[in-house]
Scaffold this motif. Structure first.
Motif, PDB file in Angstrom:
ATOM      1  N   VAL A 139       3.593  -0.751   4.299  1.00  0.00           N
ATOM      2  CA  VAL A 139       2.335  -1.384   4.673  1.00  0.00           C
ATOM      3  C   VAL A 139       2.034  -2.493   3.690  1.00  0.00           C
ATOM      4  O   VAL A 139       2.164  -2.317   2.481  1.00  0.00           O
ATOM      5  N   GLU A 168      -3.633  -6.633   7.569  1.00  0.00           N
ATOM      6  CA  GLU A 168      -2.799  -5.496   7.209  1.00  0.00           C
ATOM      7  C   GLU A 168      -1.679  -5.396   8.230  1.00  0.00           C
ATOM      8  O   GLU A 168      -1.933  -5.386   9.438  1.00  0.00           O
ATOM      9  N   ASP A 194      -1.028  -5.214   2.694  1.00  0.00           N
ATOM     10  CA  ASP A 194      -2.432  -5.575   2.870  1.00  0.00           C
ATOM     11  C   ASP A 194      -2.695  -6.835   2.064  1.00  0.00           C
ATOM     12  O   ASP A 194      -2.640  -6.817   0.840  1.00  0.00           O
ATOM     13  N   VAL A 232       0.835  -1.188   0.000  1.00  0.00           N
ATOM     14  CA  VAL A 232       0.000   0.000   0.000  1.00  0.00           C
ATOM     15  C   VAL A 232       0.873   1.242   0.000  1.00  0.00           C
ATOM     16  O   VAL A 232       0.576   2.227  -0.644  1.00  0.00           O
TER      17      VAL A 232
END
Length: 93
Positions: A24, A31, A26, A12
């Motif tokens: 990040v 997450e 996901d 992300v």
């Protein structure tokens, strides 16, 4: 999700700011976020990439450890056995 469809793992955010990095991941069901920092010694030449690269690598390492821990817990909850997901067939850990 269809039975033959695999979960998508999409970064992300992969952002390096100065000597800090935040990544990040996901997976669609989970997450996770990894963080890393690096500091240049005052006597070293100021080359931002040399500080940014270790920070990004440390953030990815943090994320990888969290992902392996999540996989360990998921496998153990399904099988009752303690897995060893850290074994590799490529590079040694």
């Amino acid at each position: 999700m269809p039975e033959n469809d695999h979960p998508r793992v999409t970064p992300v955010c992969a952002e390096v700011i100065a000597a800090k990095a935040h990544v990040v991941l996901d997976t669609g069901t989970t997450e996770l976020a990894g963080n890393g920092t690096a500091h240049r010694h005052p006597a070293d030449t100021n080359v931002p990439e040399i500080c940014d690269e270790p920070a990004a690598g440390r953030a990815m390492d943090d994320l990888a450890q969290q992902l392996l821990n999540t996989a360990d817990r998921d496998i153990q909850s399904m099988t009752g056995n303690r897995p060893n997901v850290r074994q590799t067939s490529g590079r040694p850990v």
